[in-house]
Structure formats: C-alpha cells, structure tokens
Design a protein around this motif. Structure first.
Motif, PDB file in Angstrom:
ATOM      1  N   HIS A 142      17.800 -33.188  -2.317  1.00  0.00           N
ATOM      2  CA  HIS A 142      18.421 -32.393  -3.587  1.00  0.00           C
ATOM      3  C   HIS A 142      20.193 -32.066  -3.100  1.00  0.00           C
ATOM      4  CE1 HIS A 142      15.925 -32.662  -7.529  1.00  0.00           C
ATOM      5  NE2 HIS A 142      15.081 -32.648  -6.371  1.00  0.00           N
ATOM      6  N   GLY A 143      20.254 -32.039  -2.234  1.00  0.00           N
ATOM      7  CA  GLY A 143      21.461 -31.529  -1.542  1.00  0.00           C
ATOM      8  C   GLY A 143      22.692 -32.665  -1.879  1.00  0.00           C
ATOM      9  N   SER A 144      23.896 -31.974  -1.872  1.00  0.00           N
ATOM     10  CA  SER A 144      25.112 -33.597  -2.445  1.00  0.00           C
ATOM     11  C   SER A 144      25.799 -32.738  -1.325  1.00  0.00           C
ATOM     12  CB  SER A 144      25.618 -32.672  -3.873  1.00  0.00           C
ATOM     13  OG  SER A 144      25.930 -31.812  -3.768  1.00  0.00           O
ATOM     14  N   ASN A 145      25.730 -32.678  -0.559  1.00  0.00           N
ATOM     15  CA  ASN A 145      26.153 -32.307   1.089  1.00  0.00           C
ATOM     16  C   ASN A 145      26.349 -33.727   1.292  1.00  0.00           C
ATOM     17  OD1 ASN A 145      25.286 -29.767   0.243  1.00  0.00           O
ATOM     18  ND2 ASN A 145      26.196 -29.469   1.701  1.00  0.00           N
ATOM     19  N   PRO A 146      27.448 -34.624   1.914  1.00  0.00           N
ATOM     20  CA  PRO A 146      27.538 -36.326   2.717  1.00  0.00           C
ATOM     21  C   PRO A 146      26.183 -36.123   3.689  1.00  0.00           C
ATOM     22  CG  PRO A 146      29.506 -34.938   2.377  1.00  0.00           C
ATOM     23  CD  PRO A 146      28.764 -34.137   1.717  1.00  0.00           C
ATOM     24  N   LYS A 147      26.230 -35.132   4.183  1.00  0.00           N
ATOM     25  CA  LYS A 147      24.946 -35.765   5.127  1.00  0.00           C
ATOM     26  C   LYS A 147      23.213 -35.998   4.613  1.00  0.00           C
ATOM     27  CE  LYS A 147      24.950 -33.614   9.408  1.00  0.00           C
ATOM     28  NZ  LYS A 147      25.361 -35.097  10.077  1.00  0.00           N
ATOM     29  N   TYR A 148      22.931 -35.612   4.002  1.00  0.00           N
ATOM     30  CA  TYR A 148      21.712 -34.579   2.535  1.00  0.00           C
ATOM     31  C   TYR A 148      21.924 -36.336   1.769  1.00  0.00           C
ATOM     32  CZ  TYR A 148      21.256 -30.800   5.432  1.00  0.00           C
ATOM     33  OH  TYR A 148      21.600 -29.328   6.160  1.00  0.00           O
ATOM     34  N   LEU A 149      22.664 -36.872   1.469  1.00  0.00           N
ATOM     35  CA  LEU A 149      22.462 -38.052   0.088  1.00  0.00           C
ATOM     36  C   LEU A 149      22.034 -38.346   0.891  1.00  0.00           C
ATOM     37  CD1 LEU A 149      26.251 -37.912  -1.017  1.00  0.00           C
ATOM     38  CD2 LEU A 149      24.702 -36.870  -1.811  1.00  0.00           C
ATOM     39  N   ASP A 150      20.349 -39.104  -0.530  1.00  0.00           N
ATOM     40  CA  ASP A 150      20.124 -40.284  -0.183  1.00  0.00           C
ATOM     41  C   ASP A 150      18.754 -40.080   0.835  1.00  0.00           C
ATOM     42  OD1 ASP A 150      21.373 -41.634  -2.128  1.00  0.00           O
ATOM     43  OD2 ASP A 150      22.106 -42.985  -1.371  1.00  0.00           O
ATOM     44  N   LYS A 151      18.551 -38.829   1.401  1.00  0.00           N
ATOM     45  CA  LYS A 151      17.695 -38.388   2.119  1.00  0.00           C
ATOM     46  C   LYS A 151      16.149 -38.172   1.737  1.00  0.00           C
ATOM     47  CE  LYS A 151      21.173 -40.152   5.121  1.00  0.00           C
ATOM     48  NZ  LYS A 151      20.203 -41.178   5.876  1.00  0.00           N
ATOM     49  N   TYR A 158      26.180 -26.824  10.079  1.00  0.00           N
ATOM     50  CA  TYR A 158      26.782 -27.492   9.178  1.00  0.00           C
ATOM     51  C   TYR A 158      27.052 -26.774   8.553  1.00  0.00           C
ATOM     52  CZ  TYR A 158      26.380 -31.909   6.029  1.00  0.00           C
ATOM     53  OH  TYR A 158      26.846 -32.656   5.305  1.00  0.00           O
ATOM     54  N   GLN A 159      26.535 -26.667   6.928  1.00  0.00           N
ATOM     55  CA  GLN A 159      26.839 -26.172   5.743  1.00  0.00           C
ATOM     56  C   GLN A 159      25.958 -25.703   5.306  1.00  0.00           C
ATOM     57  OE1 GLN A 159      28.405 -29.890   3.028  1.00  0.00           O
ATOM     58  NE2 GLN A 159      29.929 -29.561   5.205  1.00  0.00           N
ATOM     59  N   GLN A 210      29.013 -44.112   2.232  1.00  0.00           N
ATOM     60  CA  GLN A 210      31.095 -43.878   2.463  1.00  0.00           C
ATOM     61  C   GLN A 210      30.936 -42.394   3.395  1.00  0.00           C
ATOM     62  OE1 GLN A 210      32.428 -46.745  -1.110  1.00  0.00           O
ATOM     63  NE2 GLN A 210      32.768 -48.107  -0.081  1.00  0.00           N
ATOM     64  N   MET A 211      30.689 -41.570   2.151  1.00  0.00           N
ATOM     65  CA  MET A 211      30.783 -40.524   1.804  1.00  0.00           C
ATOM     66  C   MET A 211      30.524 -39.635   3.444  1.00  0.00           C
ATOM     67  SD  MET A 211      30.108 -38.489  -1.118  1.00  0.00           S
ATOM     68  CE  MET A 211      29.560 -39.854  -3.203  1.00  0.00           C
ATOM     69  N   ARG A 212      29.527 -40.250   4.233  1.00  0.00           N
ATOM     70  CA  ARG A 212      28.730 -39.371   5.119  1.00  0.00           C
ATOM     71  C   ARG A 212      29.486 -40.172   6.041  1.00  0.00           C
ATOM     72  NH1 ARG A 212      23.458 -41.018   3.167  1.00  0.00           N
ATOM     73  NH2 ARG A 212      23.617 -42.972   4.164  1.00  0.00           N
ATOM     74  N   GLU A 213      29.807 -41.290   6.204  1.00  0.00           N
ATOM     75  CA  GLU A 213      30.491 -41.659   7.179  1.00  0.00           C
ATOM     76  C   GLU A 213      32.054 -41.216   7.397  1.00  0.00           C
ATOM     77  OE1 GLU A 213      31.159 -46.188   6.873  1.00  0.00           O
ATOM     78  OE2 GLU A 213      29.242 -46.342   6.768  1.00  0.00           O
ATOM     79  N   ALA A 214      32.889 -40.920   6.182  1.00  0.00           N
ATOM     80  CA  ALA A 214      34.026 -39.480   6.095  1.00  0.00           C
ATOM     81  C   ALA A 214      33.963 -38.694   6.789  1.00  0.00           C
ATOM     82  CB  ALA A 214      34.662 -39.859   4.691  1.00  0.00           C
ATOM     83  N   GLU A 215      33.220 -38.138   6.062  1.00  0.00           N
ATOM     84  CA  GLU A 215      32.205 -36.710   7.050  1.00  0.00           C
ATOM     85  C   GLU A 215      32.345 -37.233   8.664  1.00  0.00           C
ATOM     86  OE1 GLU A 215      29.644 -33.275   5.276  1.00  0.00           O
ATOM     87  OE2 GLU A 215      28.411 -34.894   6.497  1.00  0.00           O
ATOM     88  N   GLY A 246      22.527 -30.174  -6.869  1.00  0.00           N
ATOM     89  CA  GLY A 246      23.093 -31.317  -7.955  1.00  0.00           C
ATOM     90  C   GLY A 246      24.111 -32.401  -7.499  1.00  0.00           C
ATOM     91  N   LEU A 247      25.223 -33.009  -7.986  1.00  0.00           N
ATOM     92  CA  LEU A 247      25.379 -34.086  -7.891  1.00  0.00           C
ATOM     93  C   LEU A 247      27.142 -33.882  -7.156  1.00  0.00           C
ATOM     94  CD1 LEU A 247      25.225 -35.456 -11.752  1.00  0.00           C
ATOM     95  CD2 LEU A 247      22.872 -35.647 -10.143  1.00  0.00           C
ATOM     96  N   THR A 248      27.284 -35.180  -6.872  1.00  0.00           N
ATOM     97  CA  THR A 248      28.571 -34.947  -6.494  1.00  0.00           C
ATOM     98  C   THR A 248      29.655 -34.764  -7.320  1.00  0.00           C
ATOM     99  OG1 THR A 248      28.818 -37.514  -6.033  1.00  0.00           O
ATOM    100  CG2 THR A 248      27.796 -36.531  -4.139  1.00  0.00           C
ATOM    101  N   LYS A 249      29.467 -35.636  -8.559  1.00  0.00           N
ATOM    102  CA  LYS A 249      30.583 -34.746  -9.098  1.00  0.00           C
ATOM    103  C   LYS A 249      29.176 -34.182 -10.194  1.00  0.00           C
ATOM    104  CE  LYS A 249      33.814 -37.054 -12.622  1.00  0.00           C
ATOM    105  NZ  LYS A 249      35.066 -37.347 -12.987  1.00  0.00           N
ATOM    106  N   ASN A 250      29.132 -33.179 -11.198  1.00  0.00           N
ATOM    107  CA  ASN A 250      28.318 -32.539 -12.382  1.00  0.00           C
ATOM    108  C   ASN A 250      29.443 -32.991 -13.387  1.00  0.00           C
ATOM    109  OD1 ASN A 250      26.194 -31.512 -10.279  1.00  0.00           O
ATOM    110  ND2 ASN A 250      28.194 -29.979  -9.444  1.00  0.00           N
ATOM    111  N   ILE A 251      28.046 -32.778 -13.985  1.00  0.00           N
ATOM    112  CA  ILE A 251      28.204 -33.752 -15.937  1.00  0.00           C
ATOM    113  C   ILE A 251      29.038 -32.236 -16.012  1.00  0.00           C
ATOM    114  CG2 ILE A 251      27.505 -33.805 -17.381  1.00  0.00           C
ATOM    115  CD1 ILE A 251      24.609 -34.281 -16.383  1.00  0.00           C
ATOM    116  N   GLU A 252      30.111 -32.556 -16.872  1.00  0.00           N
ATOM    117  CA  GLU A 252      31.178 -31.310 -17.198  1.00  0.00           C
ATOM    118  C   GLU A 252      31.066 -30.588 -18.466  1.00  0.00           C
ATOM    119  OE1 GLU A 252      34.520 -32.815 -18.336  1.00  0.00           O
ATOM    120  OE2 GLU A 252      34.883 -33.067 -15.896  1.00  0.00           O
TER     121      GLU A 252
END
Length: 298
Positions: free
Chosen positions: A193-202, A227-228, A289-294, A233-239
C-alpha cells in the motif's frame, strides 16, 4: 450445505472484525496515532457496499459460466485433503496474477485504484473494495473449474483467503516471525500500500507471499532509518474524493488521455492497456520509471 459454508464464514468473521477494529481504534487513540478518520472509514464502507451489491447482482451470471466449465472438467481430484489443499494453493496463485494485472494494466488499475486511494492503513481499509472487480474476477478462476473444483468451493476458498487479506491491513503488528517467509503479513502488505517508489507494485499475494518471491515482485518492508517511512495512498492522491470521483476518477483521466488530439492509435491503446503512468510524451512516469529514477538518485 453450500449456503451454510458462507453463512458460517459470515457468522464467525463478523464479530471478529468488530472486535479487532474496535481494539485498533482504541490502541491508536491511546498511542496518539491518527489511524482513523470518519470520512475515510465511511468511504471504506461505501466502496465495500458497492462491491458487494455488484457481486450479488452478477453472481448468477458468473456461477453459470463457472459451472459450465466445471461440467466439462478435464480431471477429478480424489481425496478431500488433496482437493482442498490444491484448491487453496491454485486459487491463491491465480489471484496473484489477477492482482498483478490489476496493477500493471491501466484498464484494470482503473477498477483497483479505489482500494489504494486511502491515505490511511487500518483494518477497515481491507474492506475498501475494487468496486467493479466482480465483473471479471471469475474469468481467472475458470481454470479451477476445468480442473474439477466446484464453483461454490472456489468462492468459499476465495472468501477464506479474503478474510486473511483483511486482517493484514494494520500497522499494529510489526513482524510475524517465521510466517514472514511464506505468508502475506501486515509488514508485507504495508509495502503493497506504499506509494514510495521502491514499494510500488510489490507484494501482490493475498494469502501466500511465495508467488511474489518466485515472480520478482517481492519487497520487504525496510527500516525507516535505511529508507523512508511508508506513505500510503496514490502517487497523486485524489483532490476531491467524493462518492463519484473516488470510483470514477481514473476512468475520467483515461478518457481525457485517449481523446487527446494529434496522438497515434497505438498511443490511445497504450493509455488503456499500458501500465498506469504511461504517457506518450513522457510527462508522467510508470512505477518502474519512478523506481529507476529513485535508484539513480540513491
């Protein structure tokens, strides 16, 4: 007899849910943690009811389809112990792929995103359902019917593993010892459930974590000092997460992306069937791409 199985599950699980949610609220309050809000919990219940309504309304259709394949089953499994053990393992394996495709194909992510849209992580988030998933989830279970598993038994085992899937939505349990090696635990699911790049889709598993370890989607929860802290939530949460936007916001964005001017037909298809975050001009990033950038930054 088949209806009694479901009634038994509801009878046993409902008071347990009430007790553990009550305890989590109490402990969170005593520890001065803001684990719950009224608005977020109300959204969880709302999404659960929508999902349950669609599931009940569509059940006749998918049960008829599953029964058709069961009648034409290729094999019959002898022995009750082997039957139920095989069903548990195979159902969990197929659910892993259902869940993985829900994350990796934007069309299905538009359905599943509702489950990840909470910025909290507590037991009630486990009820925050992917509203329209019952309309296609049964397709993944057709191989089970072909292997000789009764449709009612498939649904029963799915419900059993879902109960465990709800219990792992908590921050109160840190680690679960030797169970961490082969079962999905709260620690594993916090990562999911983490939106941190390393945790996405894991950590896509529902009951067993072994599928993630086999297919390269496993990520252990890392200590905050190395780490952090997990951001839920989402990488861009619902406003403005209102009753409609919380369900349809991703569908609206897909429509906006697909109807852009001066893009190719292939790009339009990518906006529907490509990974979430894909964009034809690179203005957005996929989880990879977010993981690679991180990783480059670290």
């Amino acid at each position: 007899m088949d209806e009694l199985k479901e009634q038994w599950l509801i009878l046993i699980s409902t008071p347990i849910y009430i007790i553990i949610i009550g305890l989590e609220i109490l402990l969170s309050h005593l520890q001065h943690r803001k684990a719950y809000t009224v608005k977020d919990t109300a959204a969880n219940i709302y999404l659960m009811l929508l999902n349950a309504g669609i599931d009940l309304g569509f059940r006749v259709v998918y049960m008829v389809i599953l029964n058709y394949f069961y009648v034409h089953a290729l094999i019959t499994i002898q022995g009750a112990i082997l039957y139920w053990f095989a069903l548990l393992i195979l159902e969990d394996f197929l659910y892993y792929w259902l869940h993985r495709f829900d994350h990796e194909i934007r069309l299905f992510w538009a359905v599943h995103v509702t489950h990840h849209s909470s910025q909290k992580f507590n037991f009630t988030v486990g009820f925050r359902s992917s509203v329209f998933q019952p309309l296609y989830r049964f397709l993944y279970f057709i191989p089970l019917a072909l292997l000789g598993f009764r449709p009612v038994d498939i649904l029963f085992i799915y419900a059993v593993t879902q109960i465990w899937g709800i219990f792992v939505h908590t921050e109160l349990i840190h680690k679960m010892g030797w169970l961490e090696y082969f079962m999905v635990t709260p620690s594993h699911h916090r990562v999911h459930h983490g939106s941190n790049p390393k945790y996405l889709d894991k950590n896509m598993g529902m009951f067993l974590i072994i599928w993630d370890k086999l297919f390269g989607t496993f990520q252990p929860e890392l200590p905050a000092e190395s780490y952090q802290p997990i951001t839920y939530g989402l990488t861009k949460n619902i406003e403005n997460p209102g009753p409609l936007s919380i369900v349809f916001h991703e569908w609206k964005q897909i429509w906006t992306d697909m109807t852009q001017k001066n893009i190719s037909f292939k790009a339009r298809l990518q906006y529907l069937f490509g990974p979430p975050g894909w964009s034809h001009d690179g203005s957005r990033k996929t989880s990879r791409q977010m993981r690679e950038a991180e990783n480059r930054e670290w």
